[in-house]
Design a protein around this motif. Structure first.
Motif, PDB file in Angstrom:
ATOM      1  N   SER A 287       2.882   2.545  12.028  1.00 11.72           N
ATOM      2  CA  SER A 287       4.450   2.533  12.544  1.00 11.72           C
ATOM      3  C   SER A 287       4.805   4.140  12.160  1.00 11.72           C
ATOM      4  CB  SER A 287       5.363   1.676  11.381  1.00 11.72           C
ATOM      5  OG  SER A 287       5.143   2.241  10.133  1.00 11.72           O
ATOM      6  N   LYS A 288       5.996   4.390  12.422  1.00 12.02           N
ATOM      7  CA  LYS A 288       6.528   5.782  12.246  1.00 12.02           C
ATOM      8  C   LYS A 288       6.644   6.021  10.750  1.00 12.02           C
ATOM      9  CE  LYS A 288      10.529   8.923  13.158  1.00 12.02           C
ATOM     10  NZ  LYS A 288      11.747   8.908  13.872  1.00 12.02           N
ATOM     11  N   ASN A 289       7.078   4.894   9.851  1.00 15.08           N
ATOM     12  CA  ASN A 289       6.987   5.138   8.299  1.00 15.08           C
ATOM     13  C   ASN A 289       5.560   5.502   7.813  1.00 15.08           C
ATOM     14  OD1 ASN A 289       8.035   5.214   6.094  1.00 15.08           O
ATOM     15  ND2 ASN A 289       7.684   2.944   5.804  1.00 15.08           N
ATOM     16  N   THR A 290       4.680   4.608   8.176  1.00 17.19           N
ATOM     17  CA  THR A 290       3.361   4.797   7.750  1.00 17.19           C
ATOM     18  C   THR A 290       2.628   6.226   8.220  1.00 17.19           C
ATOM     19  OG1 THR A 290       2.213   3.679   9.499  1.00 17.19           O
ATOM     20  CG2 THR A 290       2.758   2.264   7.546  1.00 17.19           C
ATOM     21  N   TYR A 291       3.000   6.584   9.329  1.00 20.19           N
ATOM     22  CA  TYR A 291       2.290   7.969   9.725  1.00 20.19           C
ATOM     23  C   TYR A 291       3.072   8.857   9.162  1.00 20.19           C
ATOM     24  CZ  TYR A 291      -1.018   6.365  13.285  1.00 20.19           C
ATOM     25  OH  TYR A 291      -2.165   5.836  13.903  1.00 20.19           O
ATOM     26  N   GLY A 292       4.463   8.753   8.651  1.00 21.82           N
ATOM     27  CA  GLY A 292       5.324   9.756   7.920  1.00 21.82           C
ATOM     28  C   GLY A 292       4.874  10.308   6.787  1.00 21.82           C
ATOM     29  N   ARG A 293       4.540   8.977   6.213  1.00 19.44           N
ATOM     30  CA  ARG A 293       4.188   9.342   4.691  1.00 19.44           C
ATOM     31  C   ARG A 293       2.805   9.897   4.573  1.00 19.44           C
ATOM     32  NH1 ARG A 293       6.363   5.881   0.523  1.00 19.44           N
ATOM     33  NH2 ARG A 293       8.485   5.146   1.644  1.00 19.44           N
ATOM     34  N   MET A 294       1.901   9.714   5.671  1.00 18.05           N
ATOM     35  CA  MET A 294       0.457  10.495   5.598  1.00 18.05           C
ATOM     36  C   MET A 294       0.576  11.855   6.004  1.00 18.05           C
ATOM     37  SD  MET A 294      -2.439   8.667   5.262  1.00 18.05           S
ATOM     38  CE  MET A 294      -3.625   9.432   6.345  1.00 18.05           C
TER      39      MET A 294
ATOM     40  N   TYR B 299       0.878  -1.241   0.091  1.00 24.15           N
ATOM     41  CA  TYR B 299       0.081  -0.009  -0.087  1.00 24.15           C
ATOM     42  C   TYR B 299       0.966   1.191  -0.043  1.00 24.15           C
ATOM     43  CZ  TYR B 299      -4.261  -2.846   0.556  1.00 24.15           C
ATOM     44  OH  TYR B 299      -5.403  -3.708   0.423  1.00 24.15           O
ATOM     45  N   LEU B 300       1.886   1.360   0.729  1.00 24.69           N
ATOM     46  CA  LEU B 300       2.842   2.384   0.673  1.00 24.69           C
ATOM     47  C   LEU B 300       3.306   2.570  -0.536  1.00 24.69           C
ATOM     48  CD1 LEU B 300       4.904   1.879   4.019  1.00 24.69           C
ATOM     49  CD2 LEU B 300       3.015   3.705   3.496  1.00 24.69           C
ATOM     50  N   SER B 301       3.835   1.438  -1.338  1.00 23.02           N
ATOM     51  CA  SER B 301       4.384   1.621  -2.731  1.00 23.02           C
ATOM     52  C   SER B 301       3.283   2.127  -3.642  1.00 23.02           C
ATOM     53  CB  SER B 301       4.832   0.491  -3.133  1.00 23.02           C
ATOM     54  OG  SER B 301       4.066  -0.664  -3.079  1.00 23.02           O
ATOM     55  N   LYS B 302       2.239   1.721  -3.676  1.00 23.16           N
ATOM     56  CA  LYS B 302       0.961   2.150  -4.502  1.00 23.16           C
ATOM     57  C   LYS B 302       0.867   3.682  -4.203  1.00 23.16           C
ATOM     58  CE  LYS B 302      -1.251  -2.086  -5.791  1.00 23.16           C
ATOM     59  NZ  LYS B 302      -0.943  -1.677  -7.334  1.00 23.16           N
TER      60      LYS B 302
END
Length: 227
Positions: A198-205, A169-172
């Protein structure tokens, strides 16, 4: 008696080498790359084919932006252990960094070998997640004339969905962002956050809301939710 003396001498050499390796490794972990480099180089003089020492020296070269040195170390690793997927991944990554720094003509010369290295990584380790991320970036960044393709980027994102739904989902979302489909990217990032906060998923958002969508209220809520 002479065998005992030989054994003790051999054992002391091994212990000395292990101690120096541990020291070098600790220095590397502390970010003291110059000191670690010196120790790893000394270890290579004792054993020119010590894989971990070569790998660390390649990684240190990356930290110092010495792309050619890193390429040389990773190339040596591939020759010494040609079935190790991660060596091809690191080699491809070093080629990518050199092509990014070297300008258009350097990039044109290196991009084919870089792609081949990431594909070889996956061939040797079909579950390699980072190599798929690298290929997604490759197909996004390379001009269509030289093989850039959203279709191919989506192919590796689809593979990531099966291996690691969060990465998928992050890559999409990353692909959607690249093509300025920010609303669609938001939906993919929401799915990633729901799967793994995670920190990474929240960071992308957070980056999407602040930079692309300019939704400061949602950005604040994301920060509060993560905390």
């Amino acid at each position: 008696m002479k065998y005992i003396v030989f054994f003790l001498f051999f054992f002391s050499l091994v212990t000395f080498s292990q101690t120096n390796f541990e020291k070098a490794e600790n220095l590397y972990d502390q970010g003291k790359y110059t000191l670690a480099k010196s120790l790893f180089e000394n270890l290579l003089k004792e054993n020119p084919n010590q894989l971990k020492a070569i790998e660390y020296l390649g990684d240190i070269s990356i930290h110092f932006n010495e792309w050619d040195k890193a390429i040389g170390y990773y190339q040596k690793l591939k020759k010494l252990k040609p079935k190790e997927a991660n060596y091809y991944y690191k080699y491809g990554g070093a080629l990518g960094l050199k092509s990014k720094d070297g300008g258009k003509w350097v990039a044109i010369r290196l991009i084919g070998e870089m792609k081949d290295s990431f594909e070889k990584t996956i061939a040797l380790n079909p579950n390699h997640i980072d190599a798929r991320w690298a290929l997604i970036e490759y197909y996004l960044q390379v001009p269509g004339l030289f093989g850039g393709s959203e279709k191919n980027a989506q192919h590796y994102a689809d593979e990531l969905i099966k291996l690691s739904p969060v990465d998928g989902y992050l890559s999409k979302g990353r692909i959607d962002e690249y093509f300025k489909r920010d609303k669609s990217a938001e939906l993919h990032y929401i799915k990633a956050v729901e799967l793994c906060g995670s920190k990474n998923t929240y960071g992308r958002m957070l980056a999407l809301y602040k930079v692309k969508l300019h939704k400061s209220d949602k950005a604040i809520k994301i920060i509060e939710k993560y905390q």
